[in-house]
Scaffold this motif. Structure first.
Motif, mmCIF file in Angstrom:
data_model
loop_
_atom_site.group_PDB
_atom_site.id
_atom_site.type_symbol
_atom_site.label_atom_id
_atom_site.label_comp_id
_atom_site.label_asym_id
_atom_site.label_seq_id
_atom_site.Cartn_x
_atom_site.Cartn_y
_atom_site.Cartn_z
ATOM 1 N N ASP A 47 0.759 -1.099 -0.140
ATOM 2 C CA ASP A 47 0.095 -0.043 0.031
ATOM 3 C C ASP A 47 0.993 1.372 0.049
ATOM 4 O O ASP A 47 1.807 1.365 0.777
ATOM 5 C CB ASP A 47 -0.980 -0.100 1.393
ATOM 6 N N THR A 99 -4.676 -1.042 8.581
ATOM 7 C CA THR A 99 -5.774 -1.031 8.648
ATOM 8 C C THR A 99 -6.435 -0.497 7.088
ATOM 9 O O THR A 99 -5.664 -0.046 6.294
ATOM 10 C CB THR A 99 -6.150 0.186 9.686
ATOM 11 N N ARG A 100 -7.465 -0.734 6.993
ATOM 12 C CA ARG A 100 -8.315 -0.407 5.655
ATOM 13 C C ARG A 100 -7.540 -1.026 4.393
ATOM 14 O O ARG A 100 -7.429 -0.499 3.338
ATOM 15 C CB ARG A 100 -8.599 0.861 5.676
ATOM 16 N N CYS A 101 -7.028 -2.203 4.385
ATOM 17 C CA CYS A 101 -6.488 -2.867 3.361
ATOM 18 C C CYS A 101 -7.500 -3.444 2.560
ATOM 19 O O CYS A 101 -8.329 -4.104 3.074
ATOM 20 C CB CYS A 101 -5.430 -4.037 4.193
ATOM 21 N N SER A 105 -10.993 -6.527 2.343
ATOM 22 C CA SER A 105 -12.284 -6.171 2.128
ATOM 23 C C SER A 105 -12.985 -6.812 0.950
ATOM 24 O O SER A 105 -14.157 -6.514 0.693
ATOM 25 C CB SER A 105 -12.140 -4.496 1.706
ATOM 26 N N ASP A 163 -1.943 1.840 11.626
ATOM 27 C CA ASP A 163 -2.986 2.594 11.228
ATOM 28 C C ASP A 163 -2.758 3.736 10.224
ATOM 29 O O ASP A 163 -2.160 4.719 10.272
ATOM 30 C CB ASP A 163 -3.525 3.421 12.386
ATOM 31 N N ASP A 165 -4.656 6.074 9.178
ATOM 32 C CA ASP A 165 -5.165 7.381 9.385
ATOM 33 C C ASP A 165 -4.533 8.142 10.543
ATOM 34 O O ASP A 165 -4.780 9.323 10.565
ATOM 35 C CB ASP A 165 -6.776 6.939 9.829
#
Length: 173
Positions: A47, A99-101, A105, A163, A165
């Motif tokens: 990412d 997070t949010r990987c 999802s 994280d 964010d």
């Protein structure tokens, strides 16, 4: 395949080649021996929101970094870690998904469908390392490194989540 007669200005990589020239003009990293000066190896996701060195206060030459979708400890990651531990001064290994990987999802089937639609061809044969339980996968990955016979007692291994964010990591294992 790119036409070898294409000029740099016509290349889809022209901006990157120009940026590389500017980078090379002030290059100060030459002469490194390739060992991890801080003794650190990091396995993390590909990412683009992740700055593996910056998030740990490290600089070029301090760590070995292995990146892949989901930040999983794959066979290739273990190969890199074994080499790092035995040949490149690594004595601490951090496994750091985030997070949010995107790998958390979608299902394997959904990713194959999305890639197939984008490619305009069947992608049902392509495997992905989908993560259905991020902390469970992290626990398994840390265990795989800790129990590897060529790594086991030679390096401290920790499992963290970054994280995207806040920029903070939290240790879980």
């Amino acid at each position: 395949m790119t036409d070898p007669t294409t000029t740099a200005g016509d290349s889809p990589f022209a901006d990157l080649i120009a940026a590389n020239q500017a980078f090379a003009d002030d290059f100060t990293l030459g002469g490194f021996d390739g060992v991890a000066k801080a003794g650190v190896a990091i396995v993390t996701c590909m990412d683009s929101r992740i700055d593996p060195l910056g998030m740990l206060g490290l600089k070029p030459g301090d760590a070995k970094i292995f990146r892949n979708p989901g930040g999983r400890v794959t066979a290739a990651a273990l190969e890199a870690l074994v080499l790092g531990v035995h040949l490149l001064n690594v004595n601490r290994v951090l496994v750091i998904p985030h997070t949010r990987c995107a790998m958390t999802s979608s299902t394997e089937v959904e990713l194959r469908q999305k890639v197939g639609e984008s490619a305009g061809q069947d992608a049902s044969w392509q495997g992905f390392h989908v993560v259905t339980d991020q902390l469970g996968s992290l626990r398994q990955d840390v265990s795989a490194v800790r129990s590897h016979p060529l790594i086991a007692e030679r390096a401290s291994v920790g499992g963290f989540v970054y994280d995207v964010d806040t920029g903070l990591i939290s240790q879980h294992y």
